[in-house]
Scaffold this motif. Structure first.
Motif, PDB file in Angstrom:
ATOM      1  N   UNK A 252      72.459  46.396  83.170  1.00 17.96           N
ATOM      2  CA  UNK A 252      72.133  45.010  82.735  1.00 17.96           C
ATOM      3  C   UNK A 252      73.555  44.478  82.410  1.00 17.96           C
ATOM      4  N   UNK A 253      73.616  43.044  83.020  1.00 13.40           N
ATOM      5  CA  UNK A 253      74.773  42.267  82.831  1.00 13.40           C
ATOM      6  C   UNK A 253      76.017  42.707  83.595  1.00 13.40           C
ATOM      7  N   UNK A 254      75.853  43.570  84.452  1.00 12.62           N
ATOM      8  CA  UNK A 254      77.126  44.078  85.459  1.00 12.62           C
ATOM      9  C   UNK A 254      76.776  43.470  86.855  1.00 12.62           C
ATOM     10  N   UNK A 255      77.785  42.898  87.559  1.00 16.26           N
ATOM     11  CA  UNK A 255      77.634  42.412  88.931  1.00 16.26           C
ATOM     12  C   UNK A 255      78.611  43.384  89.661  1.00 16.26           C
ATOM     13  N   UNK A 256      78.057  43.397  90.790  1.00 20.76           N
ATOM     14  CA  UNK A 256      78.816  44.153  92.252  1.00 20.76           C
ATOM     15  C   UNK A 256      79.437  43.053  92.879  1.00 20.76           C
ATOM     16  N   UNK A 257      80.770  43.112  93.002  1.00 20.09           N
ATOM     17  CA  UNK A 257      81.499  41.986  93.748  1.00 20.09           C
ATOM     18  C   UNK A 257      82.004  42.719  95.068  1.00 20.09           C
ATOM     19  N   UNK A 258      81.419  42.172  96.255  1.00 19.66           N
ATOM     20  CA  UNK A 258      82.094  42.646  97.502  1.00 19.66           C
ATOM     21  C   UNK A 258      82.984  41.553  97.918  1.00 19.66           C
ATOM     22  N   UNK A 259      84.271  41.914  98.064  1.00 20.95           N
ATOM     23  CA  UNK A 259      85.274  40.996  98.794  1.00 20.95           C
ATOM     24  C   UNK A 259      85.076  40.820 100.183  1.00 20.95           C
ATOM     25  N   UNK A 260      85.319  39.857 100.830  1.00 20.80           N
ATOM     26  CA  UNK A 260      84.897  39.447 102.253  1.00 20.80           C
ATOM     27  C   UNK A 260      86.204  39.513 103.293  1.00 20.80           C
ATOM     28  N   UNK A 261      86.136  39.829 104.399  1.00 20.57           N
ATOM     29  CA  UNK A 261      87.238  39.652 105.310  1.00 20.57           C
ATOM     30  C   UNK A 261      87.176  38.328 106.042  1.00 20.57           C
ATOM     31  N   UNK A 262      87.420  37.370 105.142  1.00 21.50           N
ATOM     32  CA  UNK A 262      87.196  36.092 105.545  1.00 21.50           C
ATOM     33  C   UNK A 262      88.337  34.977 104.594  1.00 21.50           C
ATOM     34  N   UNK A 263      88.931  34.147 105.675  1.00 23.02           N
ATOM     35  CA  UNK A 263      89.811  32.943 104.862  1.00 23.02           C
ATOM     36  C   UNK A 263      89.243  31.690 105.088  1.00 23.02           C
ATOM     37  N   UNK A 264      89.472  30.757 104.368  1.00 24.81           N
ATOM     38  CA  UNK A 264      88.787  29.421 104.398  1.00 24.81           C
ATOM     39  C   UNK A 264      89.905  28.464 103.856  1.00 24.81           C
ATOM     40  N   UNK A 265      89.647  27.123 104.247  1.00 21.29           N
ATOM     41  CA  UNK A 265      90.806  26.271 103.778  1.00 21.29           C
ATOM     42  C   UNK A 265      89.721  24.984 103.867  1.00 21.29           C
ATOM     43  N   UNK A 266      90.254  23.928 103.413  1.00 21.53           N
ATOM     44  CA  UNK A 266      89.528  22.589 103.476  1.00 21.53           C
ATOM     45  C   UNK A 266      88.006  22.665 102.950  1.00 21.53           C
ATOM     46  N   UNK A 267      88.116  23.259 101.698  1.00 26.52           N
ATOM     47  CA  UNK A 267      86.580  23.476 101.061  1.00 26.52           C
ATOM     48  C   UNK A 267      85.644  24.181 102.028  1.00 26.52           C
ATOM     49  N   UNK A 268      86.190  24.926 102.940  1.00 29.53           N
ATOM     50  CA  UNK A 268      85.220  25.881 103.907  1.00 29.53           C
ATOM     51  C   UNK A 268      85.070  25.263 105.045  1.00 29.53           C
TER      52      UNK A 268
END
Ligand code: ADP
Ligand code: UDP
Length: 237
Positions: free
Chosen positions: A22-38
Motif C-alpha cells: 500500500x502506498x509504495x511505487x516501483x520505479x523503473x528507470x529507462x535507457x532513454x534520453x529526451x530533449x525539447x519536451x520529448x
C-alpha cells in the motif's frame, strides 16, 4: 519481498508501477534520453542504471542531512521503491549560476555567479510547455497555498545548500537544478521524482566541462561516460 503490479505511468525517463505494498511505487528507470519536451528522443544504453544509482545515492545523502524524500530503497541497478505521492505540478528550479533559459530570457552572462540562489516555479503542464509562473499564479491555479509555497521554498533552499556542499566535495559546481515535490498520504510535503545529471547542471570545478544532460541537449558527445564520472565520484566519497 515487494511485488511489481500494473504499469501506472510511462514517462520520458521512468516507468511507474503499482506494488503489492500500500502506498509504495516501483520505479523503473529507462535507457532513454529526451530533449525539447520529448520531440527529440534517443535510446541510451546504461543511462537507466546510472540515473537510478545517482538519484538513490543523492536521496540517501540528503536523508542523512535531515531532508526526507519519497525514496525508500533501491530494488536493482535500474529500479527503486518509493513512497507514492500526489505530485504538486511544479518544477522548482534553483539557480546558483546564470545559464540556460535564465541567461537567454534575461540576457545575463552565461556562467555568472548569482548574488544569491534564485528560485523559480514552472507549471508542469506539457500542453503549455511548462511556463514559468509566480506565487500568485501558483495560488490562483490552486496548485499550492501560501503556507505550502513557503514550505516548498524553504525546502528547495535547504536542498540547494546540501547539494552545493556535496558536489563541491567531488569537484563539481552545482549550477542549477530542478526538483519536484508531492503530498504524501499523511499530508506532508515530500521531495520526490529524481535528482540526477538529467535534472541538474553540473560543471567540473577545474575545467568547467559539462557533467550533465547538456552534453545531450547540445550534442557534445556520449552522456554515458559523463554520468559514469558523476556516479564514480559520488560513490568514492
Ligand atoms: P516525465 O513525466 O516528465 O516524462 P519521468 O519519465 O521522470 O518524467 O516520469 C516520472 C513521473 O513520475 C513524473 O511525472 C513525476 O512527477 C512522477 N513521480 C515522481 N515521483 C513520484 C512519486 N513518488 N509518486 C507519484 N509520482 C511520482
Ligand atoms: N530542468 C529539468 N527539467 C525540465 C527543465 C529544466 O530537469 O523540464 C533542469 C535543467 O536540467 C536545469 C534547470 O532545470 O538544471 C534549469 O533549466 P533551464 O530552465 O535553464 O532549462 P533549459 O530550458 O535551458 O533547458
Amino acid at each position: 519481498m515487494v511485488k511489481k503490479r500494473e504499469l501506472l505511468y510511462e514517462g520520458k525517463a521512468k516507468k511507474l508501477f503499482a506494488t503489492d505494498e500500500e502506498g509504495h511505487l516501483w520505479v523503473q528507470y529507462l535507457d532513454q534520453a529526451t530533449a525539447l519536451n520529448g520531440a527529440r528522443k534517443d535510446e541510451v544504453l546504461g543511462k537507466a542504471e546510472l540515473n537510478n544509482q545517482i538519484t538513490s545515492s543523492i536521496f540517501e545523502k540528503l536523508a542523512v542531512k535531515g531532508i526526507e524524500s519519497h525514496f525508500i530503497r533501491q530494488l536493482s541497478n535500474d529500479e527503486q521503491l518509493v513512497e507514492q505521492v500526489d505530485i504538486i505540478p511544479l518544477e522548482v528550479v534553483v539557480r546558483n549560476y546564470a545559464t540556460g533559459s535564465f541567461s537567454k530570457r534575461l540576457a545575463v552572462e552565461e556562467g555568472k555567479l548569482l548574488d544569491f540562489p534564485v528560485l523559480e516555479f514552472y507549471y508542469k503542464e506539457d500542453a503549455l510547455d511548462d511556463p514559468i509562473i509566480n506565487d500568485d499564479h501558483v495560488k490562483i491555479l490552486g496548485i499550492a497555498n501560501d503556507e505550502e509555497i513557503a514550505v516548498l521554498k524553504a525546502a528547495a533552499r535547504k536542498i540547494n545548500e546540501v547539494l552545493i556542499t556535496l558536489f563541491d566535495e567531488i569537484g563539481i559546481r552545482l549550477i542549477d537544478f530542478k526538483i519536484e515535490f508531492g503530498r504524501s498520504a499523511d499530508g506532508s510535503i515530500l521531495l520526490a521524482d529524481e535528482i540526477s545529471p538529467d535534472t541538474c547542471r553540473l560543471w567540473d570545478k577545474e575545467t568547467n566541462e559539462h557533467l550533465d544532460k547538456d552534453v545531450y541537449r547540445k550534442d557534445l558527445g556520449d552522456i554515458v561516460p559523463v554520468y559514469q564520472e558523476v556516479f564514480s565520484r559520488l560513490k568514492n566519497k
